[in-house]
Scaffold this motif. Structure first.
Motif, PDB file in Angstrom:
ATOM      1  N   GLU A  29       0.886  -1.315  -0.023  1.00  0.00           N
ATOM      2  CA  GLU A  29       0.162   0.100   0.059  1.00  0.00           C
ATOM      3  C   GLU A  29       0.829   1.170  -0.022  1.00  0.00           C
ATOM      4  O   GLU A  29       1.940   1.147   0.588  1.00  0.00           O
ATOM      5  CB  GLU A  29      -1.042  -0.029   1.175  1.00  0.00           C
ATOM      6  CG  GLU A  29      -1.875  -1.143   1.187  1.00  0.00           C
ATOM      7  CD  GLU A  29      -2.722  -1.020   2.442  1.00  0.00           C
ATOM      8  OE1 GLU A  29      -3.067   0.146   3.042  1.00  0.00           O
ATOM      9  OE2 GLU A  29      -3.410  -2.163   2.805  1.00  0.00           O
ATOM     10  N   SER A  40      -3.604   7.211  -3.558  1.00  0.00           N
ATOM     11  CA  SER A  40      -3.730   6.085  -2.936  1.00  0.00           C
ATOM     12  C   SER A  40      -3.755   4.963  -3.747  1.00  0.00           C
ATOM     13  O   SER A  40      -4.414   4.500  -4.569  1.00  0.00           O
ATOM     14  CB  SER A  40      -5.120   5.791  -1.867  1.00  0.00           C
ATOM     15  OG  SER A  40      -4.885   4.793  -1.263  1.00  0.00           O
ATOM     16  N   ARG A  42      -3.260   0.350  -3.959  1.00  0.00           N
ATOM     17  CA  ARG A  42      -2.999  -0.832  -3.170  1.00  0.00           C
ATOM     18  C   ARG A  42      -2.810  -1.947  -4.348  1.00  0.00           C
ATOM     19  O   ARG A  42      -3.450  -1.990  -5.101  1.00  0.00           O
ATOM     20  CB  ARG A  42      -4.415  -1.240  -2.405  1.00  0.00           C
ATOM     21  CG  ARG A  42      -4.461  -0.283  -1.107  1.00  0.00           C
ATOM     22  CD  ARG A  42      -5.692  -0.668  -0.401  1.00  0.00           C
ATOM     23  NE  ARG A  42      -5.872   0.361   0.615  1.00  0.00           N
ATOM     24  CZ  ARG A  42      -6.597   1.434   0.705  1.00  0.00           C
ATOM     25  NH1 ARG A  42      -7.431   1.687  -0.724  1.00  0.00           N
ATOM     26  NH2 ARG A  42      -6.980   2.306   1.342  1.00  0.00           N
TER      27      ARG A  42
END
Length: 93
Positions: A29, A40, A42
């Motif tokens: 992450e 962001s 992931r």
């Protein structure tokens, strides 16, 4: 087996009298915030390998070591497998 970016806790090694199985999961992450935007990311991935074993592996003495992203599995042979062999007679024509 090279396993870059994978932690030791995320690797599972199991052994039967017929196969060596290695399973693992990679998780990462990343978050970044700057003026005007937020990122962001992931990523997840898993793998599974099952390797058939020849006869004569001493499963009681098998061991695995994980160091610097490299998994090393040692599978010694049984005494019977080491001493098993057959001499072939060479015949002249």
């Amino acid at each position: 087996m090279e396993l870059p970016g994978i932690d030791q806790e995320d690797v599972d090694v199991s052994l039967t009298d017929r196969a060596l199985t290695i399973k693992g999961e990679k998780k990462s992450e990343r978050e970044e915030s700057r003026k005007g935007y937020h990122v962001s990311e992931r990523s997840y991935g898993s793998f599974y390998r099952s390797i058939p074993l020849p006869s004569g592996v001493d499963t009681d003495k098998a061991n695995a070591e994980f160091k610097n992203g490299v998994l090393t599995v040692s599978l010694p042979k049984t005494r019977e497998a080491l001493s098993r062999g057959k001499k072939i007679e060479v015949k002249a024509n």
